[in-house]
Structure formats: C-alpha cells, structure tokens
Scaffold this motif. Structure first.
Motif, PDB file in Angstrom:
ATOM      1  N   SER A  99       0.827  -1.204   0.000  1.00  0.00           N
ATOM      2  CA  SER A  99       0.000   0.000   0.000  1.00  0.00           C
ATOM      3  C   SER A  99       0.863   1.256   0.000  1.00  0.00           C
ATOM      4  CB  SER A  99      -0.917  -0.002   1.221  1.00  0.00           C
ATOM      5  OG  SER A  99      -1.658   1.184   1.311  1.00  0.00           O
ATOM      6  N   ARG A 100       1.929   1.237   0.810  1.00  0.00           N
ATOM      7  CA  ARG A 100       2.822   2.396   0.842  1.00  0.00           C
ATOM      8  C   ARG A 100       3.511   2.600  -0.499  1.00  0.00           C
ATOM      9  NH1 ARG A 100       5.813   1.475   6.720  1.00  0.00           N
ATOM     10  NH2 ARG A 100       4.182   2.451   8.013  1.00  0.00           N
ATOM     11  N   ALA A 101       3.918   1.497  -1.126  1.00  0.00           N
ATOM     12  CA  ALA A 101       4.591   1.599  -2.427  1.00  0.00           C
ATOM     13  C   ALA A 101       3.656   2.212  -3.461  1.00  0.00           C
ATOM     14  CB  ALA A 101       5.065   0.225  -2.880  1.00  0.00           C
ATOM     15  N   ILE A 102       2.391   1.757  -3.459  1.00  0.00           N
ATOM     16  CA  ILE A 102       1.415   2.309  -4.406  1.00  0.00           C
ATOM     17  C   ILE A 102       1.176   3.782  -4.125  1.00  0.00           C
ATOM     18  CG2 ILE A 102      -1.007   2.209  -5.127  1.00  0.00           C
ATOM     19  CD1 ILE A 102      -0.880  -0.828  -4.592  1.00  0.00           C
ATOM     20  N   THR A 103       1.007   4.109  -2.844  1.00  0.00           N
ATOM     21  CA  THR A 103       0.725   5.488  -2.462  1.00  0.00           C
ATOM     22  C   THR A 103       1.890   6.407  -2.799  1.00  0.00           C
ATOM     23  OG1 THR A 103      -0.715   4.751  -0.668  1.00  0.00           O
ATOM     24  CG2 THR A 103       0.122   6.996  -0.532  1.00  0.00           C
ATOM     25  N   GLU A 104       3.087   5.995  -2.432  1.00  0.00           N
ATOM     26  CA  GLU A 104       4.252   6.857  -2.625  1.00  0.00           C
ATOM     27  C   GLU A 104       4.617   7.022  -4.089  1.00  0.00           C
ATOM     28  OE1 GLU A 104       5.776   8.804  -0.509  1.00  0.00           O
ATOM     29  OE2 GLU A 104       4.411   8.147   1.056  1.00  0.00           O
ATOM     30  N   ASN A 105       4.266   6.051  -4.931  1.00  0.00           N
ATOM     31  CA  ASN A 105       4.604   6.129  -6.349  1.00  0.00           C
ATOM     32  C   ASN A 105       3.426   6.554  -7.214  1.00  0.00           C
ATOM     33  OD1 ASN A 105       7.518   5.000  -6.624  1.00  0.00           O
ATOM     34  ND2 ASN A 105       6.504   3.575  -5.239  1.00  0.00           N
ATOM     35  N   SER A 106       2.361   6.991  -6.566  1.00  0.00           N
ATOM     36  CA  SER A 106       1.187   7.428  -7.304  1.00  0.00           C
ATOM     37  C   SER A 106       1.478   8.730  -8.047  1.00  0.00           C
ATOM     38  CB  SER A 106       0.005   7.634  -6.350  1.00  0.00           C
ATOM     39  OG  SER A 106      -1.086   8.224  -7.016  1.00  0.00           O
ATOM     40  N   PHE A 107       0.887   8.853  -9.229  1.00  0.00           N
ATOM     41  CA  PHE A 107       1.008  10.091 -10.003  1.00  0.00           C
ATOM     42  C   PHE A 107       0.242  11.223  -9.315  1.00  0.00           C
ATOM     43  CE2 PHE A 107      -0.569  12.953 -13.356  1.00  0.00           C
ATOM     44  CZ  PHE A 107       0.633  13.344 -13.932  1.00  0.00           C
ATOM     45  N   ASP A 108      -0.749  10.897  -8.498  1.00  0.00           N
ATOM     46  CA  ASP A 108      -1.575  11.896  -7.823  1.00  0.00           C
ATOM     47  C   ASP A 108      -1.096  12.116  -6.397  1.00  0.00           C
ATOM     48  OD1 ASP A 108      -3.190  11.949 -10.087  1.00  0.00           O
ATOM     49  OD2 ASP A 108      -4.492  10.366  -9.315  1.00  0.00           O
ATOM     50  N   GLY A 109      -1.322  13.331  -5.903  1.00  0.00           N
ATOM     51  CA  GLY A 109      -1.127  13.578  -4.485  1.00  0.00           C
ATOM     52  C   GLY A 109      -2.256  12.929  -3.698  1.00  0.00           C
ATOM     53  N   ILE A 110      -1.944  12.315  -2.576  1.00  0.00           N
ATOM     54  CA  ILE A 110      -2.942  11.634  -1.751  1.00  0.00           C
ATOM     55  C   ILE A 110      -2.890  12.218  -0.339  1.00  0.00           C
ATOM     56  CG2 ILE A 110      -3.704   9.428  -0.791  1.00  0.00           C
ATOM     57  CD1 ILE A 110      -2.506   8.058  -3.221  1.00  0.00           C
ATOM     58  N   LEU A 111      -4.036  12.680   0.134  1.00  0.00           N
ATOM     59  CA  LEU A 111      -4.144  13.274   1.465  1.00  0.00           C
ATOM     60  C   LEU A 111      -5.115  12.471   2.313  1.00  0.00           C
ATOM     61  CD1 LEU A 111      -4.602  17.038   0.464  1.00  0.00           C
ATOM     62  CD2 LEU A 111      -2.471  15.860   0.923  1.00  0.00           C
ATOM     63  N   VAL A 112      -4.724  12.205   3.542  1.00  0.00           N
ATOM     64  CA  VAL A 112      -5.637  11.610   4.531  1.00  0.00           C
ATOM     65  C   VAL A 112      -5.959  12.699   5.541  1.00  0.00           C
ATOM     66  CG1 VAL A 112      -5.952   9.827   6.273  1.00  0.00           C
ATOM     67  CG2 VAL A 112      -4.636   9.323   4.204  1.00  0.00           C
ATOM     68  N   VAL A 113      -7.251  12.952   5.736  1.00  0.00           N
ATOM     69  CA  VAL A 113      -7.682  14.074   6.558  1.00  0.00           C
ATOM     70  C   VAL A 113      -8.566  13.558   7.682  1.00  0.00           C
ATOM     71  CG1 VAL A 113      -8.850  16.311   6.529  1.00  0.00           C
ATOM     72  CG2 VAL A 113      -7.619  15.525   4.496  1.00  0.00           C
ATOM     73  N   ASP A 114      -8.301  14.013   8.911  1.00  0.00           N
ATOM     74  CA  ASP A 114      -9.046  13.517  10.072  1.00  0.00           C
ATOM     75  C   ASP A 114     -10.408  14.197  10.193  1.00  0.00           C
ATOM     76  OD1 ASP A 114      -8.739  16.019  11.247  1.00  0.00           O
ATOM     77  OD2 ASP A 114      -7.082  15.410  12.538  1.00  0.00           O
ATOM     78  N   PRO A 115     -11.235  13.773  11.158  1.00  0.00           N
ATOM     79  CA  PRO A 115     -12.582  14.353  11.286  1.00  0.00           C
ATOM     80  C   PRO A 115     -12.587  15.854  11.572  1.00  0.00           C
ATOM     81  CG  PRO A 115     -12.450  12.268  12.468  1.00  0.00           C
ATOM     82  CD  PRO A 115     -11.053  12.612  12.060  1.00  0.00           C
ATOM     83  N   HIS A 116     -11.445  16.406  12.022  1.00  0.00           N
ATOM     84  CA  HIS A 116     -11.344  17.844  12.295  1.00  0.00           C
ATOM     85  C   HIS A 116     -10.803  18.607  11.093  1.00  0.00           C
ATOM     86  CE1 HIS A 116     -12.253  16.906  16.460  1.00  0.00           C
ATOM     87  NE2 HIS A 116     -11.264  16.027  16.475  1.00  0.00           N
ATOM     88  N   GLN A 117     -10.774  17.915   9.920  1.00  0.00           N
ATOM     89  CA  GLN A 117     -10.328  18.521   8.663  1.00  0.00           C
ATOM     90  C   GLN A 117      -8.860  18.948   8.705  1.00  0.00           C
ATOM     91  OE1 GLN A 117     -12.392  18.416   5.972  1.00  0.00           O
ATOM     92  NE2 GLN A 117     -13.660  17.295   7.406  1.00  0.00           N
ATOM     93  N   ARG A 118      -8.057  18.171   9.424  1.00  0.00           N
ATOM     94  CA  ARG A 118      -6.618  18.415   9.432  1.00  0.00           C
ATOM     95  C   ARG A 118      -5.897  17.239   8.783  1.00  0.00           C
ATOM     96  NH1 ARG A 118      -4.710  22.702  12.106  1.00  0.00           N
ATOM     97  NH2 ARG A 118      -6.214  23.900  13.349  1.00  0.00           N
ATOM     98  N   ILE A 119      -4.812  17.548   8.098  1.00  0.00           N
ATOM     99  CA  ILE A 119      -4.085  16.538   7.333  1.00  0.00           C
ATOM    100  C   ILE A 119      -3.333  15.610   8.278  1.00  0.00           C
ATOM    101  CG2 ILE A 119      -2.250  16.188   5.621  1.00  0.00           C
ATOM    102  CD1 ILE A 119      -3.053  18.975   4.500  1.00  0.00           C
ATOM    103  N   GLN A 120      -3.576  14.307   8.118  1.00  0.00           N
ATOM    104  CA  GLN A 120      -2.896  13.306   8.934  1.00  0.00           C
ATOM    105  C   GLN A 120      -1.883  12.491   8.131  1.00  0.00           C
ATOM    106  OE1 GLN A 120      -3.240  12.819  12.367  1.00  0.00           O
ATOM    107  NE2 GLN A 120      -4.200  14.816  12.094  1.00  0.00           N
ATOM    108  N   GLY A 121      -1.976  12.535   6.819  1.00  0.00           N
ATOM    109  CA  GLY A 121      -1.036  11.785   5.988  1.00  0.00           C
ATOM    110  C   GLY A 121      -0.982  12.366   4.591  1.00  0.00           C
ATOM    111  N   ILE A 122       0.188  12.290   3.963  1.00  0.00           N
ATOM    112  CA  ILE A 122       0.351  12.807   2.606  1.00  0.00           C
ATOM    113  C   ILE A 122       1.494  12.056   1.944  1.00  0.00           C
ATOM    114  CG2 ILE A 122       1.926  14.654   3.331  1.00  0.00           C
ATOM    115  CD1 ILE A 122       0.563  16.416   1.163  1.00  0.00           C
ATOM    116  N   ASN A 123       1.389  11.811   0.645  1.00  0.00           N
ATOM    117  CA  ASN A 123       2.432  11.065  -0.052  1.00  0.00           C
ATOM    118  C   ASN A 123       3.448  12.011  -0.688  1.00  0.00           C
ATOM    119  OD1 ASN A 123       0.886  12.052  -2.145  1.00  0.00           O
ATOM    120  ND2 ASN A 123       0.915  10.166  -3.345  1.00  0.00           N
ATOM    121  N   PHE A 124       4.447  11.401  -1.368  1.00  0.00           N
ATOM    122  CA  PHE A 124       5.540  12.193  -1.937  1.00  0.00           C
ATOM    123  C   PHE A 124       5.025  13.158  -3.002  1.00  0.00           C
ATOM    124  CE2 PHE A 124       8.802  12.515  -5.333  1.00  0.00           C
ATOM    125  CZ  PHE A 124       9.740  13.275  -4.636  1.00  0.00           C
ATOM    126  N   ARG A 125       4.090  12.693  -3.843  1.00  0.00           N
ATOM    127  CA  ARG A 125       3.554  13.556  -4.882  1.00  0.00           C
ATOM    128  C   ARG A 125       2.834  14.751  -4.283  1.00  0.00           C
ATOM    129  NH1 ARG A 125       4.492  15.364  -9.887  1.00  0.00           N
ATOM    130  NH2 ARG A 125       2.555  16.007 -10.924  1.00  0.00           N
TER     131      ARG A 125
END
Length: 486
Positions: free
Chosen positions: A146-172
């Motif tokens: 999953s990390r390999a797919i996320t980190e090598n994705s052409f798109d930026g990927i953001l994980v946002v918590d219930p308070h609308q704050r960023i909890q995770g983001i990939n290299f893109r």
C-alpha cells in the motif's frame, strides 16, 4: 505426552533459545525443532544480544537468571531495538513466586513459562505466537504494498481527520504543495484546497472537483480533486486524491485556439461559396440544364451542412472556454414556439412527420427572458432529432407548461428509443448511436452536446426519458425567466 502438531509455516520462523545451562538449552531446542521451528542458541545475555542483532530471530525464549547480563536487561535491550518489527520474548524461570515474572513483564516481556518446561504448553505458546507472527507478516506485506502504491502514485494523496486536518500525505503531495511532509501534517485542509466543497460529500460518495490548490509558498495550481470517505473508530476520515491538470488545461487551451482559428478560416470561404451558389441558382438558372441545376443544389446543401458544422464547432469551443455570450431579452413564448414549428415544417415534411404544439393555456400570455437565436438553436436541435428518429407518418410534439413558476418545455418523438449502451454518451460531442441507417440520418453528433451547454448557460437543465415507444427531452428553465403580459 505428544507434542502439539507443528504449523506448516513454522519452518520459516526462527527461535533464539537463551539459557546459561547447556542441558536445559539443548532440551528446549529439541522441543522447538520438533515443532518445525529453526533454532539459534545463546549461553548468555551478551551472546544473545549479538545473535539478535545479527540474525533477527522471530521469537526469543529467554532464561531470566543468568550471570553478567540477566534476562531482564536482555528483554529491555531487545524491546528498545526491535523497531516496527515485533519480536515476542517469552521468559523462563524456575523461581517460586510471581514478583520476578511481574518484573519481567514490566521490562516488556510478552509471555512467561515456569521451569521445568512442559513440552505441550511450550508447543501451544509457540504455535499461537507463530499464528500472530504470520498474520503480522501478511499485514506488513499489505502495508508495504500500500505504501509503495501510495508513494509512487502520479496523484497527491491526502488523509484528513474528522477535524479537517491533514494526517497523511504522499511524496507527490509534497511536490504539489511545495512543502515537506512534516510541514504539511496537522495543517487544515482548507489551507491547501481553500475552495474544496465538502458539504454533503460523505453522503454523495466518490466525486471530483476542479479548483486551485495553494502551495505553502503561495503558488497556485489547477487541480482535479477526488474525494471519498472512510470510517475509522466510527469517525469519518476523508481521502483526497489531487491531480495536477495544468498540462491538460494548457493542451485544452491550444486545442480551443486551433479549433477557433480553423473554424474562422473555414467559415469565410464557405460563406462566399454558398453565396455564389445561390446566385447561380437564383439568377442564372435558365442557362443550366436539369443535371447542372441538381449539382448546384447538391453543392449548396452540402456547403450549408458544412457551415452548420463549423458554427457548431465554434459554439462547442466557446462554451468550453467560458466565452459563450447570450443576448437575453424578453420574448413572447407562444410566438417563439410557433416560429420553431414553422421553421422546421419543411424538414419534418422531408421525413413525412408532423410537428404539433401542445401548449398550456397560460403560455399564450407568457414572456420568457432568453436569447432568441440560442433558444431557436436548442429547439431546432431537439425538433430535428425527433423528426429524424420518428417513423413515417409519426408526430413530434412540442409541449410547454409552467409548474411552480418554472417553464418546462418538452420535445417528444415516437421513435424506437435511445439504445441503453449509448445513453451514457448521449451528451458527449461527436457521439452517435450505432445503427444501420446512421449515415442516412446524418448529423455531426454535436447537436445534443451544444443543446446541453446552451441550456446550462441559461441556468436551466435538460433531462430525458426514453423507451421503445419514443423519447422525450425536457428543458427546465430557471425561476425568474418568466413574466405574464398584462
């Protein structure tokens, strides 16, 4: 007593047996090997730590009471260096009481056994640990993938918590927002995507929006954002995929410029050709025989069709560029519909179809705020389509009524309906349903696409319903576009 049956995957697992008494160590190793595990042996704490670092065993069976470095210190050292990889430590003790076992558990030991060792109990404990370790390996493999797919994705990927704050983001994502991960974690999502609309997004499911992303350096970038939600601990988390569309917009702009240039360059000579053909046909028809006259008429028709297609291309281009201009004025609705009926009467006759108006009584004294030319274009597209696809001697009905202060216009035919597989592409430019008589019916495949864009430019909507008994396209105009004449 027989040993517990070994787990098939035990052969991939190794056990480090640590005991300063050789005979005890060998006995334990013998039990462990019969269970299908590989074994490593250490006679003291220092040797155990060296082997742990060098061989990375999966499980440690550790005697507590050893000279120099005891089992408590070895346990603390192992737990301090194991990192993300969990290595269960089972401590062994021949002492009475529970104080030393409690001390071992406080040193982060995972389990314990009393000496002398019961082969059956040891077998159950090791097999249970093997199951957990194998599940851990599977989980780790999935996480790595999953990390390999996320980190090598052409798109930026953001994980946002219930308070609308960023909890995770990939290299893109770091590249898109011009900042490192540590700078972005914890920031409000609205700081990076200020115009992202989330109202009702959880209920709507996966959807996308085109907007501007804002980097931490103040830069702006056109992006397409896909938004979906997942639940963790009964709390809604947002997953946003952010795609850079700056290149796509640049190509679209070049395409629009090319189409606009080409269309203008084509329209000028076509207009001249059509004018010349009409002059030949109108003023000098007597000089030509029947065959020549037919050829001139055919050239005139085809030049007219080509000019219509050029104009449609320009309309599509203007709409895509957001430069479609409307000349909104008040017009008599009844007169507009009568004009549309009259304008297409000849076309309907060619297809042996009749056009009828079915107007609610209030339509006769109603005015509509619209662009006359564009409304005629919309009605023309719908009526001509209905004529083409209606059977001979069929009827095309244009209905108009006012409901909740909103005008509803409908154009109905009596054809065979729109094929199911074509319906998703119905309003896509250049799309035409495949049929044996498609070439006979003709058309560029632009009419419905332009109709949809024009009605939406007027802040209205277009819907359709279709069956084997016919198709109906309905236009809904916005409130405020109507007024009654005194």
């Amino acid at each position: 007593m027989p040993l517990t049956q070994p787990i098939a995957l035990n052969t991939h697992l190794s056990v480090l047996v640590v005991d300063d008494i050789a005979i005890t160590r060998l006995q334990i190793c013998s039990i462990v090997q019969k269970l299908g595990f590989k074994t490593l042996q250490a006679s003291g704490g220092a040797e155990a730590l060296r082997l742990f670092e060098a061989e990375q065993p999966d499980i440690v069976l550790l005697d507590l009471l050893m000279p120099e470095i005891d089992g408590f210190a070895v346990t603390r050292a192992i737990k301090a260096t194991e990192g993300e990889r969990w290595t269960p430590v089972v401590v062994l003790s021949g002492l009475d009481g529970e104080a030393h076992l409690l001390k071992a558990l406080q040193a982060q030991a995972d389990d314990f056994l009393h000496k002398p060792i019961s082969a059956e109990i040891l077998g159950h404990k090791l097999n249970n640990l093997a199951r957990v370790l194998n599940l851990q390996r599977q989980h780790s493999a999935l996480l790595t993938r999953s990390r390999a797919i996320t980190e090598n994705s052409f798109d930026g990927i953001l994980v946002v918590d219930p308070h609308q704050r960023i909890q995770g983001i990939n290299f893109r994502g770091e590249l898109l927002f011009h900042a490192e991960r540590e700078q972005l974690i914890g920031r409000p999502l609205s700081e990076l995507l200020p115009k992202l609309q989330l109202n009702g997004a959880a209920e709507a499911g996966l959807h996308s929006q085109v907007l501007l992303a804002k980097g931490l350096d103040g830069s702006e970038l056109p992006v397409e954002v896909g938004v979906t939600f997942f639940y963790q601990d009964d709390e809604p988390y947002l997953l946003a995929t952010v795609r850079d569309i700056s290149e796509r917009e640049r190509v679209d702009q070049l395409k629009q410029q090319f189409i606009a240039t080409l269309s203008h360059e084509l329209r000028t000579p076509l207009t001249s050709i059509i004018g010349a053909l009409k002059m030949l046909h109108g003023t000098q028809a007597a000089q030509f025989n029947a065959t020549s006259t037919q050829l001139i008429e055919m050239a005139d028709r085809n030049a007219g069709r080509l000019l219509k297609m050029v104009n449609e291309l320009l309309d599509i281009n203007r709409s895509a560029a957001g430069s479609l201009q409307l000349d909104l004025q008040w017009h008599s609705l009844g007169e507009l519909l009568a004009e549309a009926q009259s304008a297409h009467a000849g076309y309907a006759a060619q297809h042996q179809v009749k056009i009828q108006l079915a107007l609610a009584p209030e339509i006769s004294n109603t005015q509509i705020l619209t662009d006359h030319h564009r409304l005629m274009q919309i009605l023309g597209n719908l009526i001509s389509n209905a004529c083409k696809f209606s059977p001979k001697q069929g009827t095309v009905t244009v209905r108009a009524q006012i409901h909740d202060e909103q005008l509803h216009l409908a154009v109905e035919d009596q054809g065979n309906g729109i094929p199911i597989d074509f319906q998703p592409r119905l309003f896509t430019p250049f799309s035409q349903a495949e049929s044996g008589d498609a070439r006979i019916r003709g058309g560029s495949g632009l009419g419905l696409a332009i109709t949809k864009q024009l009605i939406e430019a007027m802040e209205g909507q277009i819907h359709y319903r279709t069956s084997e008994l016919g198709t109906c396209f309905e236009l809904a105009f916005p409130q405020g576009a109507l007024q009654c004449k005194p």
